[in-house]
Design a protein around this motif. Structure first.
Motif, mmCIF file in Angstrom:
data_model
loop_
_atom_site.group_PDB
_atom_site.id
_atom_site.type_symbol
_atom_site.label_atom_id
_atom_site.label_comp_id
_atom_site.label_asym_id
_atom_site.label_seq_id
_atom_site.Cartn_x
_atom_site.Cartn_y
_atom_site.Cartn_z
ATOM 1 N N THR A 182 0.788 -1.225 0.000
ATOM 2 C CA THR A 182 0.000 0.000 0.000
ATOM 3 C C THR A 182 0.828 1.287 0.000
ATOM 4 O OG1 THR A 182 -0.207 -0.250 2.406
ATOM 5 C CG2 THR A 182 -2.046 -1.021 1.062
ATOM 6 N N ASP A 183 2.128 1.194 0.218
ATOM 7 C CA ASP A 183 2.978 2.383 0.254
ATOM 8 C C ASP A 183 3.897 2.391 -0.963
ATOM 9 O OD1 ASP A 183 4.631 4.511 0.759
ATOM 10 O OD2 ASP A 183 5.297 3.843 2.725
ATOM 11 N N HIS A 184 3.669 3.317 -1.893
ATOM 12 C CA HIS A 184 4.435 3.313 -3.142
ATOM 13 C C HIS A 184 5.883 3.739 -2.941
ATOM 14 C CE1 HIS A 184 3.363 7.646 -3.033
ATOM 15 N NE2 HIS A 184 4.477 7.812 -3.705
ATOM 16 N N HIS A 185 6.242 4.219 -1.761
ATOM 17 C CA HIS A 185 7.629 4.587 -1.491
ATOM 18 C C HIS A 185 8.519 3.365 -1.290
ATOM 19 C CE1 HIS A 185 5.478 8.345 -0.259
ATOM 20 N NE2 HIS A 185 6.474 8.878 -0.925
ATOM 21 N N ASN A 186 7.916 2.222 -1.017
ATOM 22 C CA ASN A 186 8.695 1.007 -0.797
ATOM 23 C C ASN A 186 9.263 0.490 -2.111
ATOM 24 O OD1 ASN A 186 8.245 0.886 2.004
ATOM 25 N ND2 ASN A 186 6.256 -0.089 1.698
ATOM 26 N N LYS A 187 10.470 -0.040 -2.053
ATOM 27 C CA LYS A 187 11.165 -0.470 -3.264
ATOM 28 C C LYS A 187 10.547 -1.711 -3.899
ATOM 29 C CE LYS A 187 14.550 -2.938 -0.402
ATOM 30 N NZ LYS A 187 15.977 -3.064 -0.043
ATOM 31 N N TRP A 188 9.744 -2.458 -3.154
ATOM 32 C CA TRP A 188 9.188 -3.704 -3.688
ATOM 33 C C TRP A 188 7.817 -3.497 -4.359
ATOM 34 C CZ3 TRP A 188 9.896 -2.966 1.624
ATOM 35 C CH2 TRP A 188 8.738 -2.722 2.362
ATOM 36 N N THR A 189 7.380 -2.268 -4.484
ATOM 37 C CA THR A 189 6.092 -2.032 -5.113
ATOM 38 C C THR A 189 6.210 -0.890 -6.109
ATOM 39 O OG1 THR A 189 3.726 -1.697 -4.686
ATOM 40 C CG2 THR A 189 5.264 -0.387 -3.385
ATOM 41 N N THR A 190 5.109 -0.530 -6.742
ATOM 42 C CA THR A 190 5.060 0.588 -7.691
ATOM 43 C C THR A 190 3.901 1.492 -7.297
ATOM 44 O OG1 THR A 190 3.528 -0.533 -9.210
ATOM 45 C CG2 THR A 190 5.901 -0.925 -9.537
ATOM 46 N N LYS A 191 3.877 2.689 -7.853
ATOM 47 C CA LYS A 191 2.787 3.606 -7.535
ATOM 48 C C LYS A 191 1.433 3.051 -7.971
ATOM 49 C CE LYS A 191 1.490 8.481 -7.680
ATOM 50 N NZ LYS A 191 1.902 9.845 -8.131
ATOM 51 N N PRO A 192 1.306 2.508 -9.212
ATOM 52 C CA PRO A 192 0.028 1.892 -9.591
ATOM 53 C C PRO A 192 -0.357 0.729 -8.680
ATOM 54 C CG PRO A 192 1.342 2.325 -11.541
ATOM 55 C CD PRO A 192 2.240 2.569 -10.362
ATOM 56 N N ALA A 193 0.638 -0.078 -8.289
ATOM 57 C CA ALA A 193 0.352 -1.216 -7.410
ATOM 58 C C ALA A 193 -0.165 -0.747 -6.060
ATOM 59 C CB ALA A 193 1.600 -2.074 -7.229
ATOM 60 N N ALA A 194 0.414 0.325 -5.529
ATOM 61 C CA ALA A 194 -0.039 0.856 -4.237
ATOM 62 C C ALA A 194 -1.482 1.355 -4.334
ATOM 63 C CB ALA A 194 0.887 1.979 -3.786
ATOM 64 N N LEU A 195 -1.816 2.017 -5.432
ATOM 65 C CA LEU A 195 -3.191 2.493 -5.630
ATOM 66 C C LEU A 195 -4.158 1.314 -5.725
ATOM 67 C CD1 LEU A 195 -2.541 5.343 -8.235
ATOM 68 C CD2 LEU A 195 -3.166 5.614 -5.826
ATOM 69 N N LEU A 196 -3.743 0.278 -6.435
ATOM 70 C CA LEU A 196 -4.576 -0.921 -6.570
ATOM 71 C C LEU A 196 -4.779 -1.592 -5.220
ATOM 72 C CD1 LEU A 196 -2.918 -2.380 -9.794
ATOM 73 C CD2 LEU A 196 -5.246 -1.475 -9.648
ATOM 74 N N ALA A 197 -3.703 -1.725 -4.450
ATOM 75 C CA ALA A 197 -3.780 -2.382 -3.144
ATOM 76 C C ALA A 197 -4.708 -1.630 -2.207
ATOM 77 C CB ALA A 197 -2.384 -2.503 -2.532
ATOM 78 N N ASN A 198 -4.585 -0.308 -2.175
ATOM 79 C CA ASN A 198 -5.456 0.492 -1.308
ATOM 80 C C ASN A 198 -6.906 0.393 -1.743
ATOM 81 O OD1 ASN A 198 -3.959 2.177 0.834
ATOM 82 N ND2 ASN A 198 -2.651 2.463 -0.955
ATOM 83 N N ARG A 199 -7.140 0.344 -3.046
ATOM 84 C CA ARG A 199 -8.520 0.243 -3.535
ATOM 85 C C ARG A 199 -9.127 -1.113 -3.176
ATOM 86 N NH1 ARG A 199 -12.624 3.087 -3.611
ATOM 87 N NH2 ARG A 199 -13.961 3.060 -5.436
ATOM 88 N N ILE A 200 -8.336 -2.166 -3.305
ATOM 89 C CA ILE A 200 -8.814 -3.505 -2.934
ATOM 90 C C ILE A 200 -9.205 -3.535 -1.464
ATOM 91 C CG2 ILE A 200 -8.084 -5.898 -2.578
ATOM 92 C CD1 ILE A 200 -6.356 -5.591 -5.121
#
Length: 425
Positions: A182-200
């Motif tokens: 959920t945090d796009h600042h983390n190196k293991w994720t991406t900004k789109p992935a963080a948005l998707l995770a929060n929406r889920i």
């Protein structure tokens, strides 16, 4: 509206695979059920086609097909099967994309002509488990960026499945892993992935009691398994210390940094009243993580403890003994000084540790409290002055010490006068 979007690398790869339409930003309704504008029967048939086609990809994919390509094709399979018959999508599709969509339907020829709700639910559950296994819980490669792109595709598939006729209710195990992105600042994720995770997670929370939802995640087995039973708790400690704070590596989520993202998400979602009643779910893991020898883990844990103190009432902090436990566990961090600790690591650690302990000292509403003065005095005497004696040759460390000394003196007021007689050599 929610926009379904991908990182540039995934967009380009989808186009190379022949799924350009699925690569375009797509507006999704804020409420999943709003997308159900066609007859339920027809949509249920398309959903069964999507589930079956996606599972066919999982089971019969060629050996040379990479995990990345499989994840993207599964998303495209679900996307095209669910939206192929809608005007906005087909009007934009090129011949290759239409052929791909038709082939997906043809690959699902074994789907029954009649709708079986039980069969559809089972197919959906199987697909969810397959997506989670492939993208969120599979062994990570040496290419961290590639792993992030694969997870992004998996999260997009999970989000899209919320728009099927059967509401997707993800298992707590899955929710923990989703929250780790959920945090796009983390190196293991991406900004789109963080948005998707929060929406889920927002969708899942809307389907359940919000407080129970957060509790299930924070108290889940995968989170609690990071804590080992305390072998010999100090009987002199208060009730808070009776909960073990030692840690072990996370299962499936790779490392403790991801767990901290889960806690960060939870702390953002809950209010003071909730933390007051569930402090025991947050305090022990956070304190245990703060004892880590990994600099990045320790620093992040200390930052989370700052947020925890902001939301946890002072009555709970002092009544349960969290104050003494935090003091005893975090105070040694103030002595992680050069040359034993590299200055680049030392500066952020001691600065955040001073913030935690200072916030803890002034948490009491009584300005003349002995408890308050005792810790503030200790921070100056055993913290700032002692550290200055050890590391005064390091400019950045000295700057942090003086900045925090100024804060401590301002909180002590006239009671700081006694420290003026302590010589600094």
């Amino acid at each position: 509206m929610t926009e379904l979007n991908f990182s540039e690398e995934n967009i380009n790869r989808l186009k190379e695979l022949g799924y350009g339409t699925a690569a375009k930003p797509t507006e999704l309704p804020n409420i999943p059920h709003e997308i159900r504008h066609e007859q339920v029967y027809a949509q249920q048939q398309r959903e069964q086609v999507a589930m079956h086609s996606a599972m066919t990809l999982f089971k019969n994919r060629p050996d040379e097909m990479t995990r990345h390509d499989v994840a993207l094709k599964v998303f495209a399979c679900v996307f095209l099967s669910l939206t192929f018959s809608t005007t906005p999508i087909t009007s934009q599709a090129n011949p290759d994309e239409i052929t791909n969509a038709k082939s997906l339907k043809e690959s699902a020829a074994s789907v029954h002509d009649h709708h079986d709700s039980d069969e559809s639910s089972v197919a959906q559950e199987d697909l969810v488990q397959a997506v989670v296994s492939l993208t969120l819980c599979s062994p990570k490669s040496r290419d961290e960026r590639l792993d992030a792109l694969i997870t992004e595709a998996g999260l997009a598939s999970l989000l899209l499945l919320h728009y099927t006729t059967e509401s997707v209710k993800l298992a707590t195990f899955t929710l923990v892993h989703v929250a780790a992105y959920t945090d796009h600042h983390n190196k293991w994720t991406t900004k789109p992935a963080a948005l998707l995770a929060n929406r889920i997670l927002d969708f899942q929370m809307s389907m359940r009691d919000p407080l129970n939802f957060v509790t299930d995640i924070v108290a889940s087995d995968i989170v609690r398994s990071t804590l080992e039973p305390s072998s010999s708790p100090d009987s002199s400690e208060s009730s808070a210390a009776d909960v073990s704070t030692s840690t072990t590596p996370l299962k499936c989520t790779d490392d403790r940094q991801r767990l901290m993202t889960v806690f960060e998400w939870a702390l953002k979602k809950v209010e003071t009243k909730y933390v007051a009643g569930h402090w025991h779910l947050f305090a022990p893991p956070l304190i245990g993580l703060a004892e880590s020898r990994e600099t990045t883990v320790k620093k992040k844990a200390l930052q989370l403890i700052v947020h925890f103190l902001e939301k946890c009432p002072s009555t709970i902090i002092f009544k349960t003994g969290i104050d003494r436990l935090l003091e005893n566990k975090i105070f040694p961090t103030l002595h992680l000084l050069p040359p034993l600790t590299p200055e680049n690591d030392s500066v952020p650690l001691i600065d955040t540790a001073y913030q935690v302990l200072t916030d803890l000292a002034v948490k009491t509403p009584e300005l003349q409290s002995r408890t308050r003065r005792r810790l503030l005095d200790k921070l100056i005497r055993e913290g700032v002055l002692d550290s200055y004696q050890r590391a005064s040759d390091h400019v950045e460390v000295t700057t942090i010490l003086l900045q925090n000394a100024a804060k401590l003196v301002s909180y002590l007021g006239i009671f700081a006068a006694k420290h003026l007689f302590v010589g600094i050599s």
